[in-house]
Scaffold this motif. Structure first.
Motif, PDB file in Angstrom:
ATOM      1  N   UNK A 272       0.951  -0.978  -0.046  1.00 56.88           N
ATOM      2  CA  UNK A 272      -0.004   0.133  -0.171  1.00 56.88           C
ATOM      3  C   UNK A 272       0.947   1.172  -0.091  1.00 56.88           C
ATOM      4  N   UNK A 273       1.000   1.856  -1.156  1.00 58.73           N
ATOM      5  CA  UNK A 273       2.170   2.881  -1.301  1.00 58.73           C
ATOM      6  C   UNK A 273       1.921   4.020  -0.324  1.00 58.73           C
ATOM      7  N   UNK A 274       0.382   4.226   0.143  1.00 59.22           N
ATOM      8  CA  UNK A 274       0.226   5.315   0.963  1.00 59.22           C
ATOM      9  C   UNK A 274       0.651   4.949   2.580  1.00 59.22           C
ATOM     10  N   UNK A 275       1.021   3.480   2.814  1.00 63.52           N
ATOM     11  CA  UNK A 275       1.323   3.125   4.029  1.00 63.52           C
ATOM     12  C   UNK A 275       2.744   2.760   4.227  1.00 63.52           C
ATOM     13  N   UNK A 276       3.462   2.632   3.197  1.00 62.67           N
ATOM     14  CA  UNK A 276       4.896   2.137   3.269  1.00 62.67           C
ATOM     15  C   UNK A 276       5.801   3.281   2.238  1.00 62.67           C
ATOM     16  N   UNK A 277       6.864   3.576   2.891  1.00 63.99           N
ATOM     17  CA  UNK A 277       7.866   4.535   2.133  1.00 63.99           C
ATOM     18  C   UNK A 277       8.701   3.549   1.457  1.00 63.99           C
ATOM     19  N   UNK A 278       9.338   4.492   0.388  1.00 59.45           N
ATOM     20  CA  UNK A 278      10.147   4.098  -0.516  1.00 59.45           C
ATOM     21  C   UNK A 278      11.251   3.099   0.334  1.00 59.45           C
ATOM     22  N   UNK A 279      11.807   3.751   1.274  1.00 54.54           N
ATOM     23  CA  UNK A 279      12.912   3.081   1.855  1.00 54.54           C
ATOM     24  C   UNK A 279      12.300   1.834   2.795  1.00 54.54           C
ATOM     25  N   UNK A 280      11.240   1.974   3.137  1.00 50.87           N
ATOM     26  CA  UNK A 280      10.725   0.576   3.929  1.00 50.87           C
ATOM     27  C   UNK A 280      10.696  -0.544   2.558  1.00 50.87           C
ATOM     28  N   UNK A 281      10.042  -0.070   1.401  1.00 50.41           N
ATOM     29  CA  UNK A 281      10.189  -1.229   0.323  1.00 50.41           C
ATOM     30  C   UNK A 281      11.523  -1.417  -0.057  1.00 50.41           C
ATOM     31  N   UNK A 282      12.561  -0.752  -0.127  1.00 50.34           N
ATOM     32  CA  UNK A 282      13.838  -1.183  -0.197  1.00 50.34           C
ATOM     33  C   UNK A 282      14.393  -2.082   0.876  1.00 50.34           C
ATOM     34  N   UNK A 283      14.143  -1.802   2.166  1.00 48.97           N
ATOM     35  CA  UNK A 283      14.462  -2.356   3.258  1.00 48.97           C
ATOM     36  C   UNK A 283      13.911  -4.017   3.187  1.00 48.97           C
ATOM     37  N   UNK A 284      12.548  -4.171   2.803  1.00 52.42           N
ATOM     38  CA  UNK A 284      11.809  -5.456   2.883  1.00 52.42           C
ATOM     39  C   UNK A 284      12.465  -6.213   1.734  1.00 52.42           C
TER      40      UNK A 284
END
Length: 206
Positions: free
Chosen positions: A167-179
């Motif tokens: 959910x792009x509104x709930x997760x930042x770009x950095x969190x996506x990279x981290x995951x």
């Protein structure tokens, strides 16, 4: 394009050239790529309307030649098939003695799935009829006289599935990279936690 090169590199470990069939090929872009790399290419796709293909288009499974193909590929098609054992039985007959079956499927045991739960994009219900992990697909393949000889994680699918699940509104770009990075790390430790599995299979000697 990169995925095609990866698939071709894996295939070349087992067979350099010959006859190849892509089962559930979509528009046939992978087979066109393989044709340009020197293969005799056929596709099985009952709903294909385009003629953009360098080879035979088969729309009736009964017309797939027995003992003819060096390689049969099923990239993200197995999970869509209703009579899956019947299809695998026919494919077994159609592959030469030393040929390979190459399958790509989403992996129910994917590391990132626990983060997304029912929002994991690879569920893709109701189009996906089954959700396999390594053990369940291995059992199915054994039942139909195949053995898995190699498992290759599909790293690009991991990144794609994470991007498409968030959910792009709930997760930042950095969190996506981290995951993504932590998923890659866990796949490195255990390749049976990849988002999609690429399986190279051979016929069991009967």
């Amino acid at each position: 394009y990169l995925n095609n090169h990866i698939k071709n590199r894996v295939i070349k470990k087992y067979c350099k050239s010959g006859n190849i069939l892509d089962y559930g090929s979509g528009e046939g872009q992978f087979q066109n790529f393989m044709f340009k790399n020197g293969w005799n290419t056929d596709i099985y796709e009952p709903i294909l309307k385009s003629n953009f293909h360098n080879g035979k288009i088969i729309k009736d499974i009964a017309k797939i030649n027995n003992n003819y193909y060096d390689v049969i590929t099923m990239f993200h098609s197995l999970e869509h098939i209703h009579k899956v054992s019947q299809v695998l039985s026919k494919i077994n007959l159609s592959i030469k003695k030393d040929g390979i079956l190459m399958i790509a499927i989403p992996n129910y045991n994917a590391y990132e799935r626990k983060y997304f739960r029912n929002k994991w994009i690879a569920y893709d219900a109701p189009r996906h009829l089954y959700h396999f992990n390594y053990e369940s697909v291995n059992k199915l393949l054994k039942k139909n006289n195949f053995k898995i000889v190699e498992l290759k994680p599909m790293y690009l699918d991991t990144f794609y599935n994470i991007i498409m699940s968030v959910d792009k509104s709930m997760m930042s770009f950095m969190k996506i990279i981290y995951l993504t990075l932590i998923s890659f790390y866990n796949i490195y430790r255990d390749n049976k936690k990849c988002s999609s599995m690429m399986l190279v299979c051979k016929k069991n000697k009967i």
